[in-house]
Design an enzyme around this catalytic site. Sequence first.
Site, PDB file in Angstrom:
ATOM      1  N   PRO A 165      -4.612  19.025   7.743  1.00 27.26           N
ATOM      2  CA  PRO A 165      -5.934  19.211   7.205  1.00 27.26           C
ATOM      3  C   PRO A 165      -6.760  17.994   7.447  1.00 27.26           C
ATOM      4  CG  PRO A 165      -4.301  19.852   5.590  1.00 27.26           C
ATOM      5  CD  PRO A 165      -3.509  19.176   6.592  1.00 27.26           C
ATOM      6  N   GLY A 166      -7.742  17.804   7.943  1.00 21.88           N
ATOM      7  CA  GLY A 166      -8.727  16.849   8.451  1.00 21.88           C
ATOM      8  C   GLY A 166      -8.192  15.982   9.591  1.00 21.88           C
ATOM      9  N   ALA A 183       0.818  -1.316   0.010  1.00 25.47           N
ATOM     10  CA  ALA A 183       0.065   0.147   0.053  1.00 25.47           C
ATOM     11  C   ALA A 183       0.973   1.326   0.057  1.00 25.47           C
ATOM     12  CB  ALA A 183      -0.790   0.034   1.323  1.00 25.47           C
ATOM     13  N   GLU A 184       0.185   2.141  -0.328  1.00 25.56           N
ATOM     14  CA  GLU A 184       0.805   3.434   0.156  1.00 25.56           C
ATOM     15  C   GLU A 184       0.247   3.949   1.397  1.00 25.56           C
ATOM     16  OE1 GLU A 184       2.962   5.540  -1.681  1.00 25.56           O
ATOM     17  OE2 GLU A 184       3.273   4.451  -3.146  1.00 25.56           O
ATOM     18  N   SER A 185       1.031   4.528   2.272  1.00 25.76           N
ATOM     19  CA  SER A 185       0.694   4.216   3.931  1.00 25.76           C
ATOM     20  C   SER A 185       0.583   5.641   4.554  1.00 25.76           C
ATOM     21  CB  SER A 185       1.434   3.130   4.396  1.00 25.76           C
ATOM     22  OG  SER A 185       2.784   3.581   4.478  1.00 25.76           O
ATOM     23  N   THR A 231      -6.512  -0.557   8.281  1.00 28.50           N
ATOM     24  CA  THR A 231      -6.201   0.130   9.484  1.00 28.50           C
ATOM     25  C   THR A 231      -7.541   0.707  10.219  1.00 28.50           C
ATOM     26  OG1 THR A 231      -5.644   2.326   9.716  1.00 28.50           O
ATOM     27  CG2 THR A 231      -6.229   1.824   7.732  1.00 28.50           C
ATOM     28  N   ASP A 232      -6.984   1.103  11.378  1.00 28.92           N
ATOM     29  CA  ASP A 232      -8.321   1.755  12.030  1.00 28.92           C
ATOM     30  C   ASP A 232      -8.701   3.198  11.453  1.00 28.92           C
ATOM     31  OD1 ASP A 232      -6.234   3.170  12.832  1.00 28.92           O
ATOM     32  OD2 ASP A 232      -6.353   2.976  15.220  1.00 28.92           O
ATOM     33  N   GLU A 233      -7.898   3.644  10.753  1.00 28.04           N
ATOM     34  CA  GLU A 233      -8.301   4.984  10.121  1.00 28.04           C
ATOM     35  C   GLU A 233      -9.499   4.891   9.269  1.00 28.04           C
ATOM     36  OE1 GLU A 233      -4.685   7.411   9.199  1.00 28.04           O
ATOM     37  OE2 GLU A 233      -3.483   6.057  10.391  1.00 28.04           O
ATOM     38  N   LYS A 273      -7.860   2.896   1.803  1.00 34.62           N
ATOM     39  CA  LYS A 273      -8.048   1.641   2.628  1.00 34.62           C
ATOM     40  C   LYS A 273      -9.348   1.422   2.656  1.00 34.62           C
ATOM     41  CE  LYS A 273      -5.136  -0.380   4.033  1.00 34.62           C
ATOM     42  NZ  LYS A 273      -3.912  -1.286   3.296  1.00 34.62           N
ATOM     43  N   TYR A 298      -5.735   8.685   2.150  1.00 28.70           N
ATOM     44  CA  TYR A 298      -5.445   7.304   2.606  1.00 28.70           C
ATOM     45  C   TYR A 298      -6.347   6.470   3.269  1.00 28.70           C
ATOM     46  CZ  TYR A 298      -3.113   4.017   5.706  1.00 28.70           C
ATOM     47  OH  TYR A 298      -2.835   2.769   6.405  1.00 28.70           O
TER      48      TYR A 298
END
Length: 352
Positions: free
Chosen positions: A292-293, A82-84, A133-135, A163, A159
């Site tokens: 940001p965000g 992945a891009e992470s 991920t938890d994100e 995911k 990101y």
Amino acid sequence: MTILVTGAAGFIGSNFVLDWLSASNEPVVSLDALTYAGNAGNLASLKADQRHSFVHGSIGDAALVGRLLRQGQVRAVINFAAESHVDRSITGPAPFFETNVMGTLHLLEAVRGYLAELDEAARIAFRFLHVSTDEVYGTLGPDDPAFTETNPYLPNSPYAASKASSDHLVRSYRETFGLNTLVTNCSNNYGPYQFPEKLIPLVIHNALIGKALPIYGDGQQVRDWLYVGDHCAAIRLVLERAAPGATYNVGGNNQMANLEVVRTICALLDARRPRPDGKSYADQIAFVTDRPGHDRRYAIDASTIERDLGWRPAVAFGEGLARTVEWYLDHADWVADVTSGAYRDWIARHYG
Ligand code: NAD
Ligand code: TYD
């Protein structure tokens, strides 16, 4: 039988492959595109190991993946590729969707083609474990309960959105094509071989070279830190014991504000490698413009994996962080190697 590990030259992938081969004789095929975040040297200790082979290539190359699956008679894919990095996804979102979404789609298609040629028993035994991920769950308020596996997906960064999309793709292959999938949604990892763009290794690296330790906003954002070896142990357990189709949250039960994490690193470095001027590394802390965000808080409820599979983190944060600092102090060559021109360009662009 063999397992295929994608993204195996990255941070968690390389820890996983090294741990796997120290505990099992089952061969591993490592596939990695060797982006800026991938480093084949992470697996250098396996050079003469007959059980391991490294292939330079992309999960987006379905023909290559199909060949690897057939040649190795692969029984499981563990997808780390992945891009992470969230900040890079803000600067340039497109590669995140190319790799994390389209790459995962091509990988799933290659697996689907391969499984169509296998007998029923082999198809049933096959596992596709997707590392997430938890994100994907978004952000929590200070008093919200930790994320469970049934939290809605509310991704806030490109990101996290990429995911989340890949998790949905994996789910659809389970429901539509009967693929035996497993998904893990894990909190922030730290440990050896983490690329020094993420908070913990960036702070260790910057401290040692006398640079500012950048804290976004007020530094009170909370992450649930997990030592990478514990994440690898969880993945292994899920692969071996979880029922097909299962999703597990994995976390460290260790919520800490960023500023506290950075101060703890500074204290460890003060003790282990004191600054020549006798001052604390904490003097290098600098508050910078917020991301940001920026998600305020992540926290994982890992009670399902604990109850079903008996997994829980083995390494306490203090111990894991001390080990990590020690590893970076002992691996100055590795750090010098990965902080090449491309790394310096990113740091200059992002931090100014
Ligand atoms: P990383 O950025 O260190 O490594 C990613 C690896 O994937 C690199 O070696 C890169 O070269 C490789 N890669 C990128 N594109 C590829 C492609 N098209 N084909 C093959 N390889 C490709 O990331 P990481 O921290 O090791 O994370 C691994 C996985 O775990 C990711 O899927 C990430 O979303 C997930 N995850 C990470 C964390 C964390 O805290 N680091 C937490 C939870 C989940
Ligand atoms: P990071 O390691 O990028 O992981 P993630 O964004 O996936 O959680 O960042 C961890 C936390 O540290 C996050 O809240 C952002 C913050 N951070 C800083 O304050 N300064 C930095 O230079 C970086 C890279 C991160």
